[in-house]
Design a protein around this motif. Structure first.
Motif, PDB file in Angstrom:
ATOM      1  N   GLN A   1       0.786  -1.104   0.028  1.00 35.43           N
ATOM      2  CA  GLN A   1       0.072   0.055   0.035  1.00 35.43           C
ATOM      3  C   GLN A   1       0.834   1.208  -0.025  1.00 35.43           C
ATOM      4  N   VAL A   2       0.288   2.332  -0.402  1.00 38.19           N
ATOM      5  CA  VAL A   2       0.938   3.601  -0.393  1.00 38.19           C
ATOM      6  C   VAL A   2       1.487   3.903   0.944  1.00 38.19           C
ATOM      7  N   ASP A   3       2.867   4.595   0.945  1.00 41.40           N
ATOM      8  CA  ASP A   3       3.234   4.435   2.613  1.00 41.40           C
ATOM      9  C   ASP A   3       2.729   5.891   3.127  1.00 41.40           C
ATOM     10  N   TYR A   4       2.495   5.928   4.289  1.00 50.74           N
ATOM     11  CA  TYR A   4       1.753   6.911   4.986  1.00 50.74           C
ATOM     12  C   TYR A   4       2.070   8.566   4.798  1.00 50.74           C
ATOM     13  N   THR A   5       3.480   8.547   4.444  1.00 57.13           N
ATOM     14  CA  THR A   5       4.021   9.790   4.132  1.00 57.13           C
ATOM     15  C   THR A   5       3.300  10.373   2.659  1.00 57.13           C
ATOM     16  N   ARG A   6       3.547   9.651   1.588  1.00 58.85           N
ATOM     17  CA  ARG A   6       3.152  10.258   0.504  1.00 58.85           C
ATOM     18  C   ARG A   6       1.614  10.321   0.563  1.00 58.85           C
ATOM     19  N   GLU A   7       0.759   9.251   1.206  1.00 60.25           N
ATOM     20  CA  GLU A   7      -0.511   9.598   1.088  1.00 60.25           C
ATOM     21  C   GLU A   7      -0.908  10.856   1.901  1.00 60.25           C
TER      22      GLU A   7
ATOM     23  N   SER B   1       8.946   0.013  -2.489  1.00 59.67           N
ATOM     24  CA  SER B   1       8.078   0.915  -1.845  1.00 59.67           C
ATOM     25  C   SER B   1       6.680   0.501  -2.107  1.00 59.67           C
ATOM     26  N   GLY B   2       6.164  -0.088  -3.239  1.00 58.67           N
ATOM     27  CA  GLY B   2       4.857  -0.548  -3.638  1.00 58.67           C
ATOM     28  C   GLY B   2       4.136   0.667  -4.259  1.00 58.67           C
ATOM     29  N   TYR B   3       2.928   0.559  -3.847  1.00 58.36           N
ATOM     30  CA  TYR B   3       2.128   1.691  -4.738  1.00 58.36           C
ATOM     31  C   TYR B   3       2.607   3.324  -4.229  1.00 58.36           C
ATOM     32  N   SER B   4       2.653   4.070  -5.314  1.00 61.22           N
ATOM     33  CA  SER B   4       3.402   5.287  -5.152  1.00 61.22           C
ATOM     34  C   SER B   4       2.400   6.709  -5.110  1.00 61.22           C
ATOM     35  N   GLY B   5       0.833   6.310  -4.535  1.00 63.78           N
ATOM     36  CA  GLY B   5       0.058   7.779  -4.794  1.00 63.78           C
ATOM     37  C   GLY B   5      -1.127   7.402  -4.441  1.00 63.78           C
TER      38      GLY B   5
ATOM     39  N   VAL C   1       0.837  11.064  -8.115  1.00 65.25           N
ATOM     40  CA  VAL C   1       2.050  10.376  -7.368  1.00 65.25           C
ATOM     41  C   VAL C   1       3.081  11.176  -6.553  1.00 65.25           C
ATOM     42  N   THR C   2       3.748  10.733  -5.649  1.00 66.45           N
ATOM     43  CA  THR C   2       4.837  11.748  -5.294  1.00 66.45           C
ATOM     44  C   THR C   2       5.646  10.398  -4.557  1.00 66.45           C
ATOM     45  N   ASP C   3       6.904  11.115  -3.748  1.00 67.29           N
ATOM     46  CA  ASP C   3       7.845  10.187  -3.008  1.00 67.29           C
ATOM     47  C   ASP C   3       7.525  10.614  -1.489  1.00 67.29           C
ATOM     48  N   SER C   4       8.286   9.860  -0.816  1.00 67.08           N
ATOM     49  CA  SER C   4       8.225   9.963   0.640  1.00 67.08           C
ATOM     50  C   SER C   4       9.060  11.037   1.310  1.00 67.08           C
TER      51      SER C   4
ATOM     52  N   ILE D   1       4.193  16.567  -6.213  1.00 69.03           N
ATOM     53  CA  ILE D   1       2.990  15.795  -6.384  1.00 69.03           C
ATOM     54  C   ILE D   1       2.606  15.854  -7.790  1.00 69.03           C
ATOM     55  N   LEU D   2       2.695  14.780  -8.613  1.00 66.65           N
ATOM     56  CA  LEU D   2       2.243  14.947  -9.945  1.00 66.65           C
ATOM     57  C   LEU D   2       1.480  13.986 -10.512  1.00 66.65           C
TER      58      LEU D   2
END
Length: 438
Positions: A159-165, A385-389, A409-412, A417-418
């Motif tokens: 799953q998307v990581d907590y920071t990206r989400e 990392s898995g899913y990215s956004g 999508v974005t990074d951690s 955010i793109l």
């Protein structure tokens, strides 16, 4: 001085013993690489909260995965192998997770772990899984711990990581709720600091309250009173479903009506609605329709939602669910487990008949994986990392979710955010389900 014949005999014995030891070491490594694999089956394990406080929100993850595996098995398996799915209950208790995982490795001799659920629970076993060389695939948690290939080469996020989400939530709230005060309610483990690291990139002075909860303590009245006292007009609940339901009900009881925002791991509206109905028994709220409490809830999601019946993967998963999970609700967490099972099955199909742990990881790292997910999925040697956004949607009772923002999508870290381009295949276009008649 000993005769040369005696020295020669001793040397021969030493060489023989060394050779035998090396052969046993080689044989042991080869055996470990194929543990759980036979000509007609592969054994996959998981730890899940089938009981305990987290159970209402997450017990459908494993039932969703099992339904997909049953469907695959009934259609010939993968390269002639059935998937034997071993689920161990850990009650969302790290001590029980350790016992469950050892049982999976030693008693059930699993080939791989799939979707072990929970941040504190999986952190308790990640070292052992990596030391034992067990592929630890698609952990059911948005913690950043799973994306450390240099430390945990066998572990992969899902799953998307907590920071990206939280970054995507923060940017959305900054744009659409500009000037509103924001309160945070969060679980007191990695969920809190990781989420704060994301949302606080876009909201600073707007955040007026930080309230944490312990998932082992079913009590939120004090935290909700503090959120209300802070004047927060938007309440972001980084909560598992049971605590989102509790929070919304507690707020209604004291006349606190903020705009609620929930993440992908907590915003399963069907589950939360059922929990609200249960929690409301014997209170003044029991006469209110439970679905009304969540009307207008803003949710982020990286998978198609159970209520999005126009999505081809949702429709496909619903067909499987109705055949193999009859009598149980079709929820976002059901879809979550089905998507995990689908991704694992895609990897197994791509590996081919020669199934080893090493082949599995090499295949996982060397392909781009598309399927049910709405955003790109990262699994390479250097990125686990898995899913990215996520997308942003608004729940409307009795209707399909309203998409407020298309998936981004974005990074951690501090990246932008793109938008992105993703060729998302339908089930019929996916080799696995085409091969099995899906």
């Amino acid at each position: 001085m000993r005769p040369l014949s005696i020295l020669a005999s001793a040397l021969a014995v030493t060489v023989a013993l060394t050779s035998c030891s090396q052969d046993q070491g080689t044989d042991g490594a080869a055996e470990a690489d194929t543990q759980g694999v036979s000509d007609d089956a592969v054994v996959i394990g998981t730890h899940q909260p089938l009981t305990g406080a987290a159970s209402p929100g997450f017990r459908h993850v494993s039932s969703g995965a099992r339904a997909v595996f049953d469907y695959i098995n009934d259609n010939g398996g993968i390269h002639g192998r059935r998937i034997e799915y071993q689920v161990q209950d850990d009650a969302f208790d790290p001590a029980q997770t350790v016992e469950a995982t050892r049982s999976l490795i030693e008693d059930h001799e699993i080939f791989a772990m799939l979707g072990g659920l929970g941040t504190p629970t999986h952190e308790a076993v990640i070292d052992e899984l990596n030391e034992e060389g067990v592929p630890d695939l698609f952990v059911s948690s948005g913690a950043l711990s799973w994306d450390q290939p240099e430390v945990y080469p066998y572990s992969y996020g899902f799953q998307v990581d907590y920071t990206r989400e939280a970054k995507i939530q923060g940017e959305f709230l900054a744009e659409h709720f500009a000037g509103d005060k924001v309160g945070l309610l969060y679980q007191n483990d990695d969920v809190g600091p990781s989420s704060h690291a994301g949302i606080e990139q876009y909201l600073t002075d707007e955040i007026v309250a930080w309230e944490s909860y312990d998932p082992g303590v079913p009590e939120l009245s004090g935290q909700i009173e503090e959120l209300k006292a802070s004047g927060a007009e938007v309440a972001v609940c980084y909560c598992i479903p049971a605590f989102l339901g509790m929070a919304v009900l507690e707020a209604a009881a004291i006349g606190y009506t903020p705009q609620w925002v929930a993440p992908s791991f907590g915003g399963d509206v069907e589950i939360v609605t059922a929990l609200i109905e249960e929690y409301a028994q014997g209170t003044p709220a029991e006469d209110m329709p439970s679905e009304a409490f969540l009307d207008g809830l803003i949710i982020t999601a990286f998978l198609p939602m159970a209520a999005q019946r126009d999505d081809p993967w949702t429709r496909f998963f619903l067909e499987i669910h109705e055949e193999y999970n009859s009598g149980t609700p079709f929820t976002d967490t059901t879809v979550y487990g089905m998507a995990q099972a689908t991704l694992l099955a895609q990897v197994l199909m791509e590996v081919g008949p020669d199934l080893t742990r090493q082949n599995l990881l090499e295949t996982l790292n060397s392909h781009e994986w598309t399927g049910p997910g709405l955003v790109p999925f990262a699994a390479t040697e250097d990125d686990h990392s898995g899913y990215s956004g996520v997308m942003v949607v608004r729940h409307r009772a009795g209707e399909e979710p309203e998409v407020l923002q298309e998936p981004m999508v974005t990074d951690s870290d501090g990246g932008e955010i793109l938008p992105f381009d993703l060729e998302r295949p339908s089930p019929e276009e996916t080799e696995l389900f085409g091969a099995t008649g899906g």
